[in-house]
Structure formats: structure tokens, C-alpha cells
Enzyme design. Structure first.
Site, PDB file in Angstrom:
ATOM      1  N   GLU A  64       0.803  -1.214   0.000  1.00  0.00           N
ATOM      2  CA  GLU A  64       0.000   0.000   0.000  1.00  0.00           C
ATOM      3  C   GLU A  64       0.841   1.271   0.000  1.00  0.00           C
ATOM      4  O   GLU A  64       0.517   2.239  -0.691  1.00  0.00           O
ATOM      5  CB  GLU A  64      -0.946  -0.012   1.209  1.00  0.00           C
ATOM      6  CG  GLU A  64      -2.011  -1.099   1.168  1.00  0.00           C
ATOM      7  CD  GLU A  64      -1.529  -2.447   1.689  1.00  0.00           C
ATOM      8  OE1 GLU A  64      -2.326  -3.403   1.666  1.00  0.00           O
ATOM      9  OE2 GLU A  64      -0.355  -2.535   2.111  1.00  0.00           O
ATOM     10  N   PHE A  89      -5.684   0.059   5.822  1.00  0.00           N
ATOM     11  CA  PHE A  89      -4.339   0.096   5.242  1.00  0.00           C
ATOM     12  C   PHE A  89      -4.016   1.485   4.686  1.00  0.00           C
ATOM     13  O   PHE A  89      -2.871   1.932   4.735  1.00  0.00           O
ATOM     14  CB  PHE A  89      -4.202  -0.949   4.151  1.00  0.00           C
ATOM     15  CG  PHE A  89      -4.609  -2.335   4.593  1.00  0.00           C
ATOM     16  CD1 PHE A  89      -4.328  -2.782   5.865  1.00  0.00           C
ATOM     17  CD2 PHE A  89      -5.289  -3.176   3.731  1.00  0.00           C
ATOM     18  CE1 PHE A  89      -4.700  -4.049   6.284  1.00  0.00           C
ATOM     19  CE2 PHE A  89      -5.670  -4.438   4.138  1.00  0.00           C
ATOM     20  CZ  PHE A  89      -5.383  -4.881   5.413  1.00  0.00           C
ATOM     21  N   ARG A 173     -18.421  -0.224   0.863  1.00  0.00           N
ATOM     22  CA  ARG A 173     -18.558  -0.724  -0.507  1.00  0.00           C
ATOM     23  C   ARG A 173     -19.998  -1.025  -0.887  1.00  0.00           C
ATOM     24  O   ARG A 173     -20.283  -1.407  -2.013  1.00  0.00           O
ATOM     25  CB  ARG A 173     -17.699  -1.985  -0.686  1.00  0.00           C
ATOM     26  CG  ARG A 173     -16.206  -1.709  -0.708  1.00  0.00           C
ATOM     27  CD  ARG A 173     -15.407  -2.986  -0.880  1.00  0.00           C
ATOM     28  NE  ARG A 173     -15.493  -3.833   0.298  1.00  0.00           N
ATOM     29  CZ  ARG A 173     -15.333  -5.161   0.304  1.00  0.00           C
ATOM     30  NH1 ARG A 173     -15.117  -5.788  -0.824  1.00  0.00           N
ATOM     31  NH2 ARG A 173     -15.404  -5.841   1.429  1.00  0.00           N
TER      32      ARG A 173
END
Length: 321
Positions: A64, A89, A173
Site C-alpha cells: 500500500e 491500510f 462498498r
């Protein structure tokens, strides 16, 4: 005041479908649009972008921090980079790169962290980013956003594409409910009043906006009328609206899917203390890590559901002089 969409039976597109559709459209219009992902393209909805533009999607693997460095470098070369990973992350692993390669270097970077806070649900405490906005809150030259529904999310994606700078956008999401009418318009740095009231103000963000509206319905049955504000932009925060709400209602409760100590509640409290001190209450994560569970279970467990917000409003109103 914004007109709310109350059709809860409508079939809504998932947030991960919205980002795929919108970025494909933007990339078709502008060859500078590029996407960087950390081995999550299928989960994020960006795999379709890669099929349409295989030379403009860069899967950086589970690296990341390197992803953010690559995206910032692409910006320096003239691209408009969107970078995505899970919110846990995006913040914990990338803070140095966001600070140095993006903010300090004054690059053009759109970083998206998905499934923040309890929306990570059954992924459990290690993946539930309760602190991501707080980690970025101390940086200069960054805008922090959290959409409450798909209409607002699409507007954000289009707006940040055409607005140079470093952005962090946290979003789940899925898309449980539609809040705004399709033609709703928004302004960066300005919150939205969704409901008027005179007894207290609930300033909420993300999934907590729905809980705040439900709490307002519960309180109205008791004769308590509360103003509800969607503070979708945490930084820069709408100081004028916060101060106006404090002056008008005399009490403020913040509601966030985030650690209270470094999040929306803290940002609002700074404004209230300087502009118009009134009693405040805070709904959010308090001194604990996440756990495995469904979103409804976690909302209740963490005291972030509508009933908990309503009770916090009652307690805060009782402290008014």
C-alpha cells in the site's frame, strides 16, 4: 435545507459499482485519469476499469505504501491518480507516503479507503479502521470526505477529479439507503442541513447520518425537535454551520463511525469552543478496538445506533442552562 429521498425500497447501486462506472466514464473523457490498487480490484469494483483501460490500472499488490508513492509520482508526471485500498491500510500503512510524497510535495492524489470503521463488519477488529480520518486530520494540504449515499459519492468522485489537491475519501462498498435526490448539489467544505430543529443539533457523517435521522424521529415523538446535519467534509469543516447550529439550538451531539478522540467530534468541539460554547455529547468509538459482527450488531454494541444517539441527545439537552 435539503430534500431527502425517502424511498427505501429503491434498488440502489453498490458503492463499488459506482466507483467503477464513474471512473471509466471519467477516463474516457480524460486520458490523464489513472487508477492504482493494492490487490483489491475485484473487491473494490475497479477490475472493470482495468478491463476497459488495461494500461491505466496499476495493481501494486499488497504494498500500500508503495502504491501511494507510485500514484504521487504519476501526479508529478501529469496524471490524475485515484488510489484505493481498505481504509485500515490506507491510513495505518501509508501515512508517511501521504505526508511526504503527496501533501508535503503538493501533488494531486485521490486516495480512497473502503470499509471504514464497523462497515468492515465480519473482517473484524484488525480491518476496522476506527482511526483513519484522525491519522490524516493532522496533515496540511489535505481534504477529508465521507459520503453518506451513492448520489453524494458520485458527486465526490467527479468533483475531486477536477479539483487539484490531496483528498482522502472513506467509504463502505455497499449502499444501504438513498438519502439525496438525484439532482442534489453539494459544496466542498460545507455541511448539509437535512432536518430543522431548535432543541439540539446532531452533526453526523457516513452511515451515522441515517441513525441520526432515525434518532430525530424517535425524539420528535417526545416533543424534542433536533436539527440534523450531514457533515460529509471533515476537513475543512464547515465552521459557519457548526457555529450557527450551536447558537440556534444550544446543544450539539456528534455521531461518527470513528474514534471520537480524533475524529468528527473533536473537530466540531474545536469550533464550538472557539465560536459558541454549548453542551456537547459524542457518539462514536470510545477507547476500544473492533470485533467481528454484522453492522446492525456493531452499531448497537458500540452505542452508535439511533436509540443511543437519542439518549445522548436527551442527556446533552439536560445540561443546557
Amino acid at each position: 435545507m435539503y430534500q431527502i429521498c425517502n424511498d427505501r425500497q429503491a434498488k440502489l447501486p453498490l458503492f463499488k459499482d459506482i466507483i467503477g462506472d464513474v471512473l471509466i466514464e471519467l477516463a474516457e473523457q480524460d486520458p490523464r485519469v489513472m487508477v492504482f490498487d493494492a490487490d483489491l480490484a475485484n473487491a473494490s469494483g475497479l477490475s472493470r476499469f482495468g478491463k476497459r483501460f488495461p494500461d491505466r490500472l496499476f495493481d501494486c499488490g499488497i504494498q500500500e505504501a508503495n502504491m501511494v508513492g507510485m500514484a504521487a509520482s504519476a501526479s508529478d508526471a501529469g496524471a490524475i491518480p485515484f488510489a484505493h485500498t481498505f481504509a485500515a491500510f490506507a491510513a495505518r500503512k501509508c501515512i508517511d507516503q501521504v505526508f511526504l510524497a503527496a501533501c508535503y510535495a503538493d501533488m494531486d492524489l485521490k486516495l480512497i479507503g473502503s470499509d471504514p470503521g464497523i462497515t468492515a463488519a465480519t473482517n473484524g477488529g484488525s480491518h476496522q479502521a476506527m482511526e483513519d480520518m484522525g491519522i490524516f486530520m493532522g496533515l496540511n494540504n489535505i481534504t477529508l470526505l465521507e459520503p453518506s449515499d451513492g448520489i453524494q459519492y458520485e458527486w465526490m468522485l467527479r468533483t475531486i477529479k477536477d479539483t487539484r489537491g490531496v483528498f482522502y475519501l472513506r467509504t463502505n462498498r455497499k449502499n444501504e439507503r438513498q438519502l439525496y435526490q438525484k439532482d442534489a448539489q453539494f459544496t466542498l467544505g460545507k455541511g448539509n442541513v437535512l432536518r430543522e430543529g431548535t432543541d439540539a443539533t446532531i452533526i453526523a457523517s457516513g452511515i451515522e447520518v441515517y441513525e441520526a435521522l432515525d434518532a430525530a424521529d424517535l425524539l420528535a415523538k417526545e416533543g424534542i425537535e433536533v436539527r440534523v446535519v450531514d457533515m460529509f467534509c471533515w476537513r475543512p469543516i464547515d465552521r459557519e454551520l457548526v457555529a450557527e447550529s450551536a447558537q440556534k439550538t444550544g446543544a450539539i451531539v456528534t455521531a461518527e463511525n470513528h474514534v471520537v478522540a480524533t475524529g468528527l467530534g473533536s473537530a466540531v468541539a474545536h469550533v464550538v469552543a472557539e465560536e459558541c460554547p454549548v453542551p456537547m455529547g459524542y457518539i462514536g468509538v470510545q477507547e476500544r478496538y473492533g470485533e467481528v459482527g454484522s453492522i446492525p450488531y456493531l452499531l448497537k454494541t458500540f452505542g452508535m445506533d439511533a436509540a443511543s444517539i437519542a439518549e445522548k441527545v436527551r442527556q446533552t439537552i439536560a445540561r443546557k442552562r
